[in-house]
Scaffold this active site. Structure first.
Site, PDB file in Angstrom:
ATOM      1  N   HIS A 333       0.841  -1.206   0.000  1.00 24.66           N
ATOM      2  CA  HIS A 333       0.000   0.000   0.000  1.00 24.66           C
ATOM      3  C   HIS A 333       0.875   1.255   0.000  1.00 24.66           C
ATOM      4  O   HIS A 333       0.673   2.165  -0.818  1.00 24.66           O
ATOM      5  CB  HIS A 333      -0.906  -0.039   1.231  1.00 24.66           C
ATOM      6  CG  HIS A 333      -1.735   1.181   1.452  1.00 24.66           C
ATOM      7  ND1 HIS A 333      -3.109   1.170   1.353  1.00 24.66           N
ATOM      8  CD2 HIS A 333      -1.401   2.455   1.792  1.00 24.66           C
ATOM      9  CE1 HIS A 333      -3.581   2.380   1.617  1.00 24.66           C
ATOM     10  NE2 HIS A 333      -2.560   3.179   1.888  1.00 24.66           N
ATOM     11  N   GLU A 334       1.844   1.297   0.911  1.00 24.07           N
ATOM     12  CA  GLU A 334       2.686   2.491   1.015  1.00 24.07           C
ATOM     13  C   GLU A 334       3.567   2.653  -0.223  1.00 24.07           C
ATOM     14  O   GLU A 334       3.791   3.774  -0.691  1.00 24.07           O
ATOM     15  CB  GLU A 334       3.532   2.436   2.289  1.00 24.07           C
ATOM     16  CG  GLU A 334       2.733   2.337   3.585  1.00 24.07           C
ATOM     17  CD  GLU A 334       1.669   3.422   3.731  1.00 24.07           C
ATOM     18  OE1 GLU A 334       1.817   4.519   3.139  1.00 24.07           O
ATOM     19  OE2 GLU A 334       0.663   3.181   4.429  1.00 24.07           O
ATOM     20  N   HIS A 343      -5.663   6.997  -2.179  1.00 25.90           N
ATOM     21  CA  HIS A 343      -6.552   6.008  -1.577  1.00 25.90           C
ATOM     22  C   HIS A 343      -7.770   5.754  -2.467  1.00 25.90           C
ATOM     23  O   HIS A 343      -8.231   6.643  -3.182  1.00 25.90           O
ATOM     24  CB  HIS A 343      -7.018   6.473  -0.194  1.00 25.90           C
ATOM     25  CG  HIS A 343      -5.941   6.414   0.834  1.00 25.90           C
ATOM     26  ND1 HIS A 343      -5.754   7.394   1.787  1.00 25.90           N
ATOM     27  CD2 HIS A 343      -4.971   5.488   1.064  1.00 25.90           C
ATOM     28  CE1 HIS A 343      -4.732   7.075   2.562  1.00 25.90           C
ATOM     29  NE2 HIS A 343      -4.236   5.919   2.140  1.00 25.90           N
TER      30      HIS A 343
END
EC number: 3.4.24.-
Length: 480
Positions: A333-334, A343
């Site tokens: 995700h990061e 997002h």
């Protein structure tokens, strides 16, 4: 020729008589106990590796037979992979372990087109597989019977009663101004076929996480390797090859001040990468793994669109879950933020995809169409240069054939014609005393001195330099 290890599992399933058991992954109320029995079928005369290139497991889940096919993840480590820790007096100790015969696999379930698997076979079978749309985990039971394993659904792991965990990135935070909203994009099918990209990862484990695992560096190393195996699998949908270039454990003390403020810690880590780290390790993207509990239930943070920037190609991630896969989703995700992704919003129709702001109770291993659009725009607008370089030839593994100008499985050097004076033609191994057989940073069987130019820059680019530790010419970390 890649040998296939056929493993037949004699499965005994016993309903557990009791309330729960405690595994490394957490407390369980519902699970199955399985007893794998290996039956190896190799061709006559074949030499068995410790960990075979391909494996097949047959077992039952919920009383139904399944066949799990596994293939060793050949792209897990970079050629110059290193492990770093520190002595009590603060000296940096660097090792270059042999990782060719590693124990990390990707796979699938036979006759299930949507299935996936990420498994470590280092100490029994540990990892997860997706079967008929549901995620199952498998791990050894620490019993006197060393062959016992538990198979269970992720949903059956008892969850802590705590507020939702979330990413600390706010929409548009530190993003490049030209990154567009997904709704504005018009991406053609041709564009959606992402060009191949390659990301060399540097993972840095802080002292708090080192202490969390009782100073057991081997356990931490295996855990990180499993994380990268998962990240590698998730990034394939974007045609990205992720390899682990360096794993550094801050075994004596933290090298930056790790604070409860995620923004502050990220800023400090980015500055440290720019001023210190890039001078001593080759990688494209660095992540700090920490045991620190950040303010606001934050479990990770990264600059949006920061990939390849000396200060911003970083992320910080809290080691927030005992299950490796769940933390690996956060790491992916990061890194997604670094690749220009924001997002997922309601219009993305995916509240459990990788780029969801809040960690789902059922973490997903898939990127939404919105995320893919953001990534495509980032590539188009910024064309990050550090992820263009393909893996060195030693990352290419195929059936060993001498003289094909590729380093094959089991070969240290290519021993075809003309003869390589550094290479034993009978074994395709380096001769005694030789450090290398070929490469831009290899001269007369020895690594060329650190700092020697091995690739002259084109246009406004930068020269690449030998590092004195490998035959390949590493990409200059300060490329635009």
């Amino acid at each position: 020729m890649i040998q296939v290890l056929l493993i037949t599992i004699c499965l005994a399933v016993f309903p557990y008589q009791g309330s729960s058991i405690i595994l490394e992954s957490g407390n369980l109320n519902d699970y199955e106990v399985v007893y794998p029995e290996k039956v190896t079928a190799l061709p006559k005369g074949a030499v068995q590796q410790k960990y075979e290139d391909a494996m097949q497991y047959e077992f039952k889940v919920n009383g139904e037979p399944v066949v799990l096919h596994l293939e060793k993840n050949k792209g897990l480590f970079s050629e110059d992979y290193s492990e770093i820790h520190y002595s009590p007096d603060g000296r940096e100790i660097t090792a270059y372990p042999s990782v060719e015969d590693h124990c990390y696999y990707h796979g699938r379930i036979e006759n299930d087109a949507d299935s996936t698997a990420s498994i470590s076979a280092c100490d029994g079978l540990k990892g997860h597989f997706k079967l008929q749309g549901e995620m199952y985990l498998i791990e050894p039971l620490e019993l006197s019977d060393s062959e016992a394993h538990a198979v269970f659904k992720y949903e059956n792991v008892e969850k802590e009663d705590e507020p939702p965990k979330m990413c600390g990135v706010t929409q548009n935070w530190e993003s490049y101004e030209s990154t567009k909203k997904a709704s504005q994009l018009n991406v053609t099918p041709e564009q959606q076929r992402f060009p191949q990209r390659y990301i060399k990862l540097g993972i840095f484990v802080d002292h708090g996480m080192y202490t969390k695992y009782s100073g057991n560096s081997e356990r931490i190393t295996k855990r990180v390797h499993q994380m990268i195996n998962n990240i590698n699998m998730m990034c394939r949908a974007l045609n990205i090859v992720t390899t682990l270039s360096v794993l550094e454990i801050w075994s004596e003390k933290d090298l930056i001040t790790v604070q409860a403020s995620a923004p502050t810690t990220l800023t400090l880590f980015g500055a440290w990468r720019e001023t210190v780290l890039l001078n001593r390790t080759s990688h494209d993207h660095a992540q700090l793994l920490t045991a620190t509990i950040f303010n606001g239930n934050v479990i990770g943070r990264a600059p949006v669109g920061g990939m390849c920037d000396p200060k911003r190609s970083v992320a910080i991630v809290r080691d927030h879950n005992a299950i490796v896969f769940v933390v690996a989703v956060t790491m992916t995700h990061e890194m997604g933020h670094n690749l220009g992704m924001h997002h997922d919003e309601d219009k993305c129709n995916c509240n459990t995809c990788i780029m969801s702001k809040v960690l789902s109770r059922q973490p997903s291993k898939y990127f939404s169409e919105c995320s893919k659009d953001y990534y495509q725009t980032f590539l188009t607008n910024h064309n990050p240069q550090c992820i263009l370089n393909a893996p060195l030839r030693t990352d290419t593994v195929s059936t060993p054939v001498s003289g094909n100008e590729l380093l094959e499985a089991g070969e240290d050097c290519d021993c075809g014609s003309p003869a390589n004076p550094c290479c034993d033609a009978a074994t395709c191994k380096l001769i005694p005393g030789a450090q290398c057989g070929e490469g831009l940073c290899c001269d007369q069987c020895s690594f060329i001195e650190e700092g020697t130019v091995c690739r002259i820059a084109r246009g406004d680019d930068l020269d690449d330099y030998c590092n004195g530790r490998s035959a390949g010419c590493p990409r200059n970390p300060f490329h635009a």
